[in-house]
Scaffold this motif. Structure first.
Motif: not given
Length: 81
Positions: A32-34, A9-10, A41-42
């Protein structure tokens, strides 16, 4: 072990991810990759756990588990080729 965690979930942040994985053992790092442009967030990230046995247990238990109404995809991270 470096663990890939997808379909997040973003709204999930690094602290949320750490809390989930700490139930299985020591967590060295969560990421968390953004998106570079928006900072949003991706929907995926990585968790690093020093103990392979604990990490394997976390992967087995959490793959397909629900977090914030999304079924997580959890597996050992593969190196980029």
């Amino acid at each position: 072990m470096n663990i890939y965690v997808g379909n997040l979930n973003y709204k999930i942040d690094e602290n949320d991810l750490r809390e989930v994985f700490e139930e299985y053992g020591t967590v060295d790092e969560t990421k968390i990759i953004t998106d570079r442009e928006t900072g949003r967030s991706k929907g995926f990230g990585f968790v690093t756990m020093p103990d392979n046995k604990e990490a394997s247990e976390a992967v087995e238990s959490l793959n397909g588990a629900t977090l914030e109404n999304r079924n997580m995809v959890v597996n050992e991270s593969k190196p980029r080729s």
